[in-house]
Design a protein around this motif. Structure first.
Motif, PDB file in Angstrom:
ATOM      1  N   TYR B  56     -20.893 -18.035 -24.736  1.00 27.99           N
ATOM      2  CA  TYR B  56     -21.347 -19.426 -24.798  1.00 27.99           C
ATOM      3  C   TYR B  56     -21.228 -20.006 -26.191  1.00 27.99           C
ATOM      4  O   TYR B  56     -21.667 -21.106 -26.454  1.00 27.99           O
ATOM      5  CB  TYR B  56     -22.795 -19.510 -24.309  1.00 27.99           C
ATOM      6  CG  TYR B  56     -22.916 -19.118 -22.848  1.00 27.99           C
ATOM      7  CD1 TYR B  56     -22.744 -20.076 -21.855  1.00 27.99           C
ATOM      8  CD2 TYR B  56     -23.141 -17.806 -22.475  1.00 27.99           C
ATOM      9  CE1 TYR B  56     -22.820 -19.723 -20.520  1.00 27.99           C
ATOM     10  CE2 TYR B  56     -23.216 -17.442 -21.145  1.00 27.99           C
ATOM     11  CZ  TYR B  56     -23.058 -18.411 -20.173  1.00 27.99           C
ATOM     12  OH  TYR B  56     -23.117 -18.070 -18.853  1.00 27.99           O
ATOM     13  N   ARG B  57     -20.668 -19.245 -27.096  1.00 28.47           N
ATOM     14  CA  ARG B  57     -20.531 -19.756 -28.461  1.00 28.47           C
ATOM     15  C   ARG B  57     -19.662 -20.994 -28.475  1.00 28.47           C
ATOM     16  O   ARG B  57     -18.736 -21.111 -27.675  1.00 28.47           O
ATOM     17  CB  ARG B  57     -19.906 -18.701 -29.367  1.00 28.47           C
ATOM     18  CG  ARG B  57     -20.790 -17.514 -29.635  1.00 28.47           C
ATOM     19  CD  ARG B  57     -20.027 -16.477 -30.409  1.00 28.47           C
ATOM     20  NE  ARG B  57     -19.843 -16.887 -31.788  1.00 28.47           N
ATOM     21  CZ  ARG B  57     -20.713 -16.605 -32.745  1.00 28.47           C
ATOM     22  NH1 ARG B  57     -21.796 -15.936 -32.450  1.00 28.47           N
ATOM     23  NH2 ARG B  57     -20.497 -16.993 -33.978  1.00 28.47           N
ATOM     24  N   THR B  71      -9.497 -19.652 -27.054  1.00 27.06           N
ATOM     25  CA  THR B  71     -10.532 -20.317 -26.269  1.00 27.06           C
ATOM     26  C   THR B  71     -10.926 -21.589 -26.983  1.00 27.06           C
ATOM     27  O   THR B  71     -10.790 -21.698 -28.194  1.00 27.06           O
ATOM     28  CB  THR B  71     -11.784 -19.435 -26.118  1.00 27.06           C
ATOM     29  OG1 THR B  71     -12.288 -19.154 -27.420  1.00 27.06           O
ATOM     30  CG2 THR B  71     -11.462 -18.141 -25.396  1.00 27.06           C
ATOM     31  N   THR B  72     -11.415 -22.535 -26.227  1.00 23.65           N
ATOM     32  CA  THR B  72     -11.828 -23.785 -26.833  1.00 23.65           C
ATOM     33  C   THR B  72     -13.350 -23.813 -26.899  1.00 23.65           C
ATOM     34  O   THR B  72     -14.010 -22.819 -26.609  1.00 23.65           O
ATOM     35  CB  THR B  72     -11.257 -24.969 -26.040  1.00 23.65           C
ATOM     36  OG1 THR B  72     -11.512 -26.160 -26.766  1.00 23.65           O
ATOM     37  CG2 THR B  72     -11.874 -25.057 -24.660  1.00 23.65           C
ATOM     38  N   GLN B  73     -13.908 -24.934 -27.298  1.00 21.66           N
ATOM     39  CA  GLN B  73     -15.354 -25.046 -27.443  1.00 21.66           C
ATOM     40  C   GLN B  73     -16.070 -24.523 -26.189  1.00 21.66           C
ATOM     41  O   GLN B  73     -15.722 -24.894 -25.085  1.00 21.66           O
ATOM     42  CB  GLN B  73     -15.708 -26.509 -27.679  1.00 21.66           C
ATOM     43  CG  GLN B  73     -17.180 -26.766 -27.706  1.00 21.66           C
ATOM     44  CD  GLN B  73     -17.468 -28.196 -28.089  1.00 21.66           C
ATOM     45  OE1 GLN B  73     -17.010 -28.688 -29.091  1.00 21.66           O
ATOM     46  NE2 GLN B  73     -18.228 -28.884 -27.262  1.00 21.66           N
ATOM     47  N   GLY B  74     -17.043 -23.672 -26.374  1.00 19.86           N
ATOM     48  CA  GLY B  74     -17.759 -23.101 -25.236  1.00 19.86           C
ATOM     49  C   GLY B  74     -17.054 -21.889 -24.658  1.00 19.86           C
ATOM     50  O   GLY B  74     -17.364 -21.447 -23.567  1.00 19.86           O
TER      51      GLY B  74
ATOM     52  N   VAL D 302     -25.980 -31.323 -38.780  1.00 19.71           N
ATOM     53  CA  VAL D 302     -25.090 -30.217 -38.450  1.00 19.71           C
ATOM     54  C   VAL D 302     -25.702 -29.457 -37.281  1.00 19.71           C
ATOM     55  O   VAL D 302     -26.743 -28.833 -37.422  1.00 19.71           O
ATOM     56  CB  VAL D 302     -24.914 -29.260 -39.645  1.00 19.71           C
ATOM     57  CG1 VAL D 302     -23.937 -28.158 -39.284  1.00 19.71           C
ATOM     58  CG2 VAL D 302     -24.421 -30.027 -40.859  1.00 19.71           C
ATOM     59  N   ASP D 303     -25.070 -29.568 -36.126  1.00 17.53           N
ATOM     60  CA  ASP D 303     -25.558 -28.796 -34.993  1.00 17.53           C
ATOM     61  C   ASP D 303     -25.355 -27.319 -35.297  1.00 17.53           C
ATOM     62  O   ASP D 303     -24.428 -26.944 -36.007  1.00 17.53           O
ATOM     63  CB  ASP D 303     -24.794 -29.177 -33.722  1.00 17.53           C
ATOM     64  CG  ASP D 303     -25.283 -30.499 -33.158  1.00 17.53           C
ATOM     65  OD1 ASP D 303     -26.471 -30.824 -33.394  1.00 17.53           O
ATOM     66  OD2 ASP D 303     -24.500 -31.199 -32.510  1.00 17.53           O
ATOM     67  N   LYS D 304     -26.206 -26.513 -34.701  1.00 18.32           N
ATOM     68  CA  LYS D 304     -26.135 -25.077 -34.941  1.00 18.32           C
ATOM     69  C   LYS D 304     -24.720 -24.526 -34.767  1.00 18.32           C
ATOM     70  O   LYS D 304     -24.238 -23.714 -35.527  1.00 18.32           O
ATOM     71  CB  LYS D 304     -27.057 -24.358 -33.964  1.00 18.32           C
ATOM     72  CG  LYS D 304     -28.518 -24.453 -34.326  1.00 18.32           C
ATOM     73  CD  LYS D 304     -28.951 -23.252 -35.140  1.00 18.32           C
ATOM     74  CE  LYS D 304     -30.421 -23.304 -35.479  1.00 18.32           C
ATOM     75  NZ  LYS D 304     -30.807 -24.426 -36.337  1.00 18.32           N
ATOM     76  N   MET D 305     -24.055 -25.020 -33.726  1.00 14.74           N
ATOM     77  CA  MET D 305     -22.760 -24.436 -33.391  1.00 14.74           C
ATOM     78  C   MET D 305     -21.713 -24.646 -34.472  1.00 14.74           C
ATOM     79  O   MET D 305     -20.718 -23.943 -34.516  1.00 14.74           O
ATOM     80  CB  MET D 305     -22.274 -25.022 -32.072  1.00 14.74           C
ATOM     81  CG  MET D 305     -22.197 -26.537 -32.063  1.00 14.74           C
ATOM     82  SD  MET D 305     -22.375 -27.113 -30.372  1.00 14.74           S
ATOM     83  CE  MET D 305     -20.824 -27.924 -30.157  1.00 14.74           C
TER      84      MET D 305
END
Lengths: 348, 296, 385, 596
Positions: B56-57, B71-74, D302-305
């Protein structure tokens, strides 16, 4: 027929279309149940707590025609609803965000038209030669480019390697403060024009710097469109007898192409320039979204993803009215350019 | 039929249209064999169109053995997304064009053949729809109906049928003037029969072909809507959405600005090539059908 | 009579998808000073192409393959090889020394410019010096006559104008006027040239018997009748008093009554201006009315060249004869030419007419007959003679 | 076409030249700035001297202190308006005077007496008087915006939750002017500290009475109350206008674009450190990041991600490990409004929907709580910058029990509970509904997806669609009309007291519990008892007890309590952390910006 009566007649013809447009827009909202519409329109916690009262108060359970009448009445008085995303009435939001978009359009439109015509002319004049093939491939490529992707790629390049070179937004912070402070008068809220009117070079340059990427993004697809059209129109024109006549007169090829062929080839291009408006209207939504350029397209996008239906529909209605008027102007322009057209009749 | 042969020969001989054909064939191949090219993981069998994710990063991961396009976002797998996205693209394109052509033929031929009040009504309705810039109307419809792939299809259908109805009406009007329709009418054939048997086939082949080539444009619009967040649900295999996932990852950390190039470039190239294929073909056909540029 | 144009071994080919078309094949033809030469032939015989080749305006994908076209300038007496001329020199000849009238007057006029504009264009192009002189005279007159306050203000401007126009009169391509004419706003300063050109235009229109010439000059082509349009086109072609006027089927698209007027106009023009006319037509009747000599073409080649009287009295070539037989006349049975026009892509070898020729010999199938003189002013390309 | 250029050609060339002209200064400008450093990327240039620029994603909803109850509004109100007292720097228990010079507690009368500072000017020119203070509090209470912050005032003063049911006399009696003092009469001694904490918030802001009345606000009389009680949103003058006593005054609010404050020169303390404070609305991260790295912004959200993106940048001021008093949870609505509800499928327990009372079965809730992977959430979503709180009483609050019973990720237990739920029907038929998060919040989205994924894994008849809806226009109406099924929301404390966390989550009137139909009169009594308990030991026990009740009832999934981070350019100095400051950028008045 005189131009004035022609315009009046055309304006009268617009009435049924615009009525249809409003009916359609209103029809969309009527797909929701009264409760859902109540939730759409109220923005107040107190009213949300008592939706039946809201339905009662605004007559949301009345027959379609009655509600349509009420709504139409509001629209005519300029009341298009309330835009929740920017906490102000839709009409105010349009007024606030329109100048930025106009600024984009002011730069993009001439670029699109001039470049499209120039490239189309060039390609046609070099038909089946490398220059033609090159421009043609470029046009198809440009026409196939997803605007949003192009914008992102431009950002990738200009953000990644040329930091601060062509920044997003409309103005830099300090310039923005300057523009909003006393000696600077904001006549139009279109920064470049205001800068010229105030004879302020730095503001002009700063505004222009912010415009480059959005304008380029907005233009590419449309340049390709005009170019393709212009090319085929030019090819048709270049095959006409009067071109041979012009050449037989001893005119230079440059004059033949740029004067005799182009003037004729422009006529079909003018007839579709209404579509350029539509394409621009579509394009600004994507462009402004990508470049954080806060114009009417950005606002429409924000409203759309926030499911702010009254704003989105208000925006659509505004665009439809504008589009219809633009088409009217195009038609009038058309009669000016093509002497064969008599007002109210069209060619042939 | 010699005309078709001529057309086919023109298409194959022109390098650009040939390229278009090749591109389209490749995409058709990808769409058909998607389950083989990018097999759906066990856990995902029930919903193959949802892109499988690897954690889930948020931060995209570069191409690797497990994820050949990264991989893309998520942590959505880009390869799976673009391969299955081809199917989504064809689905949107074919369904929209299919519906639009049917509506276009129905209303267009009604208007064109009967003329008069029928024509007037149908044309005024098309006027209303054509009064909106297409994407903006589509956007409004999607926002009103709630974003999903189906609403995108509905919206694109709503915005594109009028121009086809008009085109076909124009074709019919042209054909109607021609003698053999009069002749067959004189022989007592019913109107519908005349339309179906004689007018339609003659009038609309070119229009139909041009319409089918508009798939590229339809997919482009759908991708734009998806990009704006007004399309398929998140995680659905869809090129526009994959592009929008990359929006926050356009520029990498300082010193490595192109770190996430794959996230934005790959889905975008898929859209570009798909649309390009159809446009190349469309351009060639346009030249073939354009009487003004008739072959010399 | 001296030659005006000498065409030798002219070949024009079209490179199409399907193959190479030999539109004109080794053509030799002279046009004499002051004469009207008709070229007759069926559609596709290459007659129009010959006309265009003289102006070097063969359209793409056609190309002048070889040969020479020599233009003997009557005014200067010099001879120039048109096919080897630089493009800008060639342009100076087009519309000036050699001009052309096209078949379809409606198509030949640009629909978006007025008649006057289109004719003035020729003057502005080829008669710049003269226009400059006339404009200068007019400014000088103003300088001499101008009185009062307004004139006082304008005087410096007039002086400047006088100088510019003087320069144009001396050397039309001098730097200063040239610069001026390239800068959008300043170009307007040269408006007097246009004025003078319009005056000449109106004169020209009167010359071709257009009533109410000033009004017609301000009108657009679509506002005129076919005959008027053709007159305008002729006026355009005659504007610079050309030495050769090429008329490509100038009467074909017109009504018969107008046709007659038009032919009358051509005859008068020739008489007045002493220009040579190359009259391209498929109509032998028309040719007989205006032409002095006639050249008959078939499939890109000349069959017969002779005076118009000879053509009708003693036609030699089988094709000419067949052509004459195909002309409807009272009391005569109409005869058609058997077979179809030669396929341009794969022309028959030898004499191109042999598949349709009643008197073809085996030799005709193998070798091309040369054009040879059989009598004074009568040449024919046929093994029968 | 000839080699010569046509008119169009010239125009294009001129256009290109103009572009080049524009680009040139920009180019040289960047050329000077780009001094590559060895590590940590290019140096961040110092820009916009005297101006603080921040880029965030939220826009103020309202500028009216009595109506504002969101962070973005609170942040601006905090800079423009002032309260009687404020927290002393980072310490949440110590106070400094702002508009009050002195404050005295009288335990016998249950009164707080505040001495009002002299010589304070409002931005529009008015002088601060005790009457302004009285008016400010009374106005907030008689306005009582629904969903607004005023409930916090009613509770300590009147043991009530809202104005309805009270009279003006009740309200009037609680705030009285006494010479240069203002006297507040509390309802219970248990509120002594809470009152001070409460009035530190934006809702305790002091407005100018005369100016308000002149601009059509409540005129201070009972007769005028009906015109202003729960006045429709957007219609108060203060909604869009500001006139405070703070260091900055409103300069310009471009809706949807930016919010600009400028320095107030007649400020009673040292003049503000920044001439302007500009808050720009920038939704997407790349622009924010680039602005920060280019020095165009001094602070960005800044979001955590995105932390890995800028962690290595040398020229940034990185502040970590801030103990935020905030929590994100997923709430399960136990009594869903089924009419006109698109999110419950068929509305039946038939495998294609859920009934309105689906979550009223504790086994369902517990099954869900066990099905959430808390560790993955902290690791992947929070990037290890947060903890899982066992209950709403989060770490950092008095009353927090680190050893409280808590749910863990345990699919076996989840399965067990879900098999038992609704007499086995849930397991047999499955369910289908839509879970809602506020769109744009990818962290909450990911959390919901973890839950949905795990439920699907337990039984693939368990289908949860995760859908993002915009907060204000999408979620709030659904929430307030009880139509949300399972939704993610966050809570940031109004004041640093356990009560401020227990009440919204557990009371019948709580912001969250009310809309998930959780709570009971009995529980309310327990909450009140805990709050009013004067003995610290006892109070601690009572809060521990509440935590156990929370565990037993299992009303919501406690996803995480974040650990805060802040990112400034290195030119910003003086930041200190106080979880109660509404703006992420911190105490701007105490901060400064300089090139060194």
């Amino acid at each position: 027929m005189e131009l004035r009566s022609y315009i009046i007649r055309r304006l009268l013809l617009l009435i049924p279309v615009l009525l249809g447009v409003t009916l359609f827009i209103f029809g969309i909202t009527m797909m929701f149940s009264p409760t859902q519409r109540a939730m759409l329109y109220v923005r107040d916690a107190k009213q949300l707590a008592d939706l039946p009262a809201v339905i009662e108060r605004y007559g949301l359970d009345q027959p379609f025609v009655v509600q349509y009448g009420t709504w139409l009445g509001q629209v005519f008085t300029g009341n298009l609803g309330y835009s929740k995303v920017v906490s102000q009435p839709v009409s105010d939001a349009i007024i606030q965000f329109l100048p930025a978009t106009l600024e984009l359009a002011i730069f993009a439109t001439p670029l699109i038209i001039l470049l499209g015509i120039l490239l189309g002319t060039t390609a046609a004049a070099h038909k089946d030669r490398p220059l033609d093939h090159g421009t043609r491939v470029a046009a198809i490529l440009g026409w196939s480019l997803p605007t949003f992707w192009l914008g992102l790629m431009l950002l990738m390049i200009f953000y990644g390697f040329l930091r601060g070179f062509l920044p997003p937004g409309r103005l830099s912070v300090q310039i923005d403060l300057l523009v909003n402070a006393a000696p600077f008068i904001r006549y139009t809220h279109i920064n470049t024009i205001d800068a010229i009117l105030n004879l302020d070079g730095p503001v002009f340059l700063d505004a222009l710097r912010h415009l480059v990427l959005p304008v380029v993004t907005l233009s590419v697809v449309n340049v390709a469109f005009i170019m393709r059209l212009m090319r085929s129109s030019m090819l048709e024109s270049l095959g006409k007898g009067y071109i041979l006549t012009a050449r037989a007169k001893g005119l230079a090829e440059r004059v033949v192409v740029n004067k005799h062929a182009r003037r004729n080839a422009l006529i079909p291009v003018i007839t579709v320039s209404g579509y350029v408006f539509a394409a621009l209207a579509n394009g600004v939504v994507i462009t402004e979204t990508i470049f954080n350029f806060k114009g009417i397209g950005w606002w429409a996008w924000q409203s759309a993803i926030n499911l702010d239906i009254s704003s989105v529909l208000g925006f659509a209605l505004f665009n439809a009215v504008l589009f219809v008027l633009v088409n009217l102007v195009v038609d009038v322009l058309y009669t000016r350019v093509d002497p064969r057209v008599r007002l109210g009749q069209g060619v042939q | 039929m010699t005309d078709w042969k001529f057309t086919a020969r023109q298409l194959v001989r022109n390098p650009l249209s040939l390229l278009g054909i090749i591109i389209i064939v490749i995409f058709v191949f990808i769409a058909i064999f998607a389950p083989l090219i990018a097999p759906t993981p066990e856990s995902h069998q029930q919903r193959p169109y949802m892109i499988p994710r690897d954690g889930y990063r948020a931060q995209p991961e570069p191409p690797s053995e497990d994820h050949i396009f990264g991989t893309t976002q998520g942590q959505y797998d880009i390869f799976y997304g673009v391969i299955w996205g081809t199917r989504s693209a064809f689905r949107v394109g074919l369904v929209v064009i299919g519906i639009v052509v049917v509506i276009g033929i129905l209303l267009g031929s009604l208007a064109g053949y009967f003329g008069g009040i029928v024509d007037e009504i149908i044309m005024r309705i098309t006027d209303v729809f054509l009064a909106f810039p297409a994407l903006i109307l589509a956007m409004a419809i999607v926002a009103a109906l709630g974003p999903s792939l189906n609403t995108v299809i509905i919206a694109l259908t709503v915005v594109s049928w009028p121009s086809y109805a008009r085109l076909i009406r124009g074709d019919i009007l042209q054909v109607r003037e021609e003698d053999y329709i009069e002749a067959s009418r004189g022989l007592g054939a019913s109107s519908a029969r005349v339309i179906l048997r004689h007018a339609l086939p003659n009038a609309i082949y070119p229009t139909l072909i041009m319409a089918s080539l508009d798939i590229g444009a339809v997919v482009l619009s759908a991708a734009a809507l998806s990009f704006l967040g007004l399309g398929a649900p998140e995680g659905y295999a869809d090129w526009g959405q994959l592009t929008s996932f990359a929006r926050n990852w356009i520029v990498g950390p300082p010193g490595d600005p192109l770190k996430y190039w794959y996230a934005v470039t790959i889905p975008g190239l898929f859209i570009l090539f798909f649309v390009l294929g159809w446009n190349l073909l469309g351009d060639a056909f346009r030249d073939i059908f354009d009487p003004r540029l008739a072959r010399r | 009579m001296k030659d005006l144009i000498r065409i030798r071994d002219l070949s024009v080919r079209f490179y199409t998808y399907e193959g190479v078309v030999h539109a004109i094949d080794d053509l030799d033809l002279d046009i004499r000073q002051g004469e009207t030469l008709g070229i007759v032939g069926e559609t596709g015989s290459g007659k129009s192409m010959t006309a265009l080749a003289i102006l070097r305006l063969v359209p793409y994908p056609g190309k002048i393959e070889s040969g020479s076209i020599v233009f003997c300038d009557r005014d200067s007496g010099g001879e120039v090889e048109l096919l080897k001329l630089r493009e800008d020199r060639m342009r100076a000849i087009r519309g000036n020394k050699i001009s052309m009238v096209f078949q379809e007057p409606g198509a030949a006029l640009n629909p978006v410019y007025t008649i006057g504009d289109q004719i003035s264009e020729v003057f502005l192009l080829h008669r710049r010096q003269e226009l400059g002189r006339r404009a200068r005279e007019r400014v000088d007159n103003l300088l001499n006559d101008g009185n009062g306050f307004g004139a006082g203000l304008k005087r410096p401007f007039w002086h400047w104008q006088s100088r510019i126009y003087d320069k144009i009169a001396e050397e039309p391509h001098a730097l200063e006027p040239r610069l001026l004419s390239h800068i959008p706003l300043f170009r307007r300063l040269l408006w007097r040239l246009k004025d003078e050109a319009s005056l000449l235009t109106v004169d020209m229109l009167k010359d071709v018997e257009i009533p109410d010439a000033a009004r017609v000059a301000a009108e657009y082509p679509h506002e005129l009748s076919g005959g008027m349009k053709q007159r305008a086109v002729i006026a355009m072609a005659l504007a610079c008093s050309p030495e050769l006027l090429i008329a490509d089927e100038p009467t074909t698209s017109l009504d018969v009554t107008i046709q007659a007027q038009m032919l009358e106009l051509f005859r008068r023009i020739k008489a007045d201006k002493g220009a040579s006319v190359l009259f391209v037509t498929h109509n032998l009747g028309v040719a007989s009315e205006v032409c002095d000599r006639v050249a008959v073409m078939y499939a890109g080649r000349l069959c017969e060249v002779c005076t118009v009287e000879e053509l009708f009295l003693h036609p030699l070539h089988p094709y000419t004869r067949a052509l004459l037989d195909a002309v409807p006349m009272p009391g005569k049975e109409l005869q058609t030419i058997p077979g179809a026009l030669a396929d341009a892509l794969n022309p028959p070898p030898g004499c191109r007419f042999h598949p349709r020729c009643p008197s073809a010999t085996p030799l005709c199938q193998q070798e091309r007959p040369k054009l040879k003189a059989v009598a004074k002013d009568h040449m024919v390309a046929c093994y029968l003679f | 076409m000839s080699k010569r250029l046509s008119k169009l050609g010239w125009i294009v060339i001129i256009a290109l030249l103009t572009l080049a002209l524009v680009a040139f200064p920009a180019c040289t400008q960047t050329g000077e700035e780009e001094e590559e450093e060895e590590n940590g990327g290019p140096a961040i240039p110092y820009k916009n001297d005297g101006i603080f620029v921040q880029m965030t994603i939220g826009e103020p909803e309202t500028l009216d202190p009595a109506a504002s109850y969101d962070n973005a509004s609170g942040e601006q109100i905090d800079l423009v308006y002032e309260t009687l007292v404020d927290y002393d720097r980072g310490a949440a228990g110590d106070f400094v005077g702002q508009l009050a010079t002195d404050w005295v507690w009288n335990a016998a009368d249950l009164t707080w007496t505040f001495t009002i500072r002299q010589g304070v000017k409002f931005h529009e020119g008015g002088d601060l008087s005790p009457e302004d203070v009285e008016y400010s509090f009374e106005r907030a209470m008689i306005y009582d915006r629904l969903g607004g912050p005023t409930w916090m005032l009613f509770e300590p003063l009147l043991l009530a939750g809202e104005y309805a049911g009270l009279t003006f006399a009740d309200v009037d009696a609680t705030v009285e002017v006494d010479g240069n003092n203002v006297v507040f009469t509390l309802a219970d001694a248990g509120y002594t500290l809470i009152w001070l904490q409460t009035i530190c918030g934006g809702w305790g802001s002091i407005v100018d009475k005369e100016w308000c009345i002149a601009n059509g606000e409540w005129d201070g009389t009972e007769a005028d109350i009906p015109n202003h009680y729960q006045q429709e949103d957007g219609t108060t003058y203060l909604w869009t206008h500001m006139n405070g006593t703070g260091p900055w005054k409103l300069n310009q609010w471009e809706h949807g674009v930016q919010f600009k404050l400028e320095r107030f020169d007649d400020y009673w303390r040292e003049p503000a450190p920044f001439d302007f404070v500009i808050s720009q609305l920038v939704e997407e991260w790349t622009t924010r990041k680039q602005a920060l790295l280019a020095g165009d912004a001094d602070f960005v959200l800044v979001d955590k991600m995105y932390i890995p993106e800028i962690e290595g940048v040398a020229d940034l001021l990185k502040i970590k490990d801030l103990g935020e008093l905030a929590v994100t949870s997923m709430f399960m609505n136990q009594d869903i409004e089924t009419e006109d509800n698109d999110y419950i499928g068929t509305g039946q327990l038939d495998g294609n929907g859920i009934p309105g009372d689906f979550f009223s079965d504790p086994d369902v809730r517990k099954g869900f709580l066990y099905a959430f992977d808390y560790e993955t959430a902290i690791r992947d979503i929070m990037l290890d910058e947060g903890i899982t709180p066992p209950s709403p009483i989060v770490e950092g609050l008095l009353g927090y029990n680190p050893d409280a019973s808590r749910y863990t990720y345990d699919l076996a237990k989840a399965e067990e509970h879900l098999k038992a739920a609704w007499g086995g029907q849930v397991w047999e038929k499955g369910f289908k509904f839509t879970a809602i998060y506020n769109s744009g919040n990818d962290m909450r989205k990911a959390a919901m997806e973890i839950l949905a994924e795990n439920l699907f894994e337990i039984n693939n008849k368990f289908q949860v669609a995760v859908v993002g809806l915009p907060w204000g226009t999408g979620m709030v109406p659904l929430l307030r009309s009880y139509r949300l099924v399972l939704y993610a929301c966050g809570w940031g404390g109004d004041y640093p007291h356990a009560h401020n966390f227990v009440a919204p989550f557990m009371s019948t009137y709580g912001t969250f519990s009310k809309f998930m139909s959780y709570g009971s009169a009995e529980l309310d009594a327990t909450i009140e008892a805990a709050l009013l308990e004067l003995d610290p030991e006892e109070q601690l026990d009572k809060y521990y007890e509440l935590q156990q009740i929370w565990y037993d009832d299992a009303p919501a999934i406690m996803c995480w309590q974040p650990t805060g981070r802040r990112w400034f350019t290195k030119y910003i100095h003086g930041f200190f952390f106080n979880p109660m400051i509404p703006g992420d950028a911190g105490p701007l008045y105490y901060m400064s910006k300089s090139a060194s």
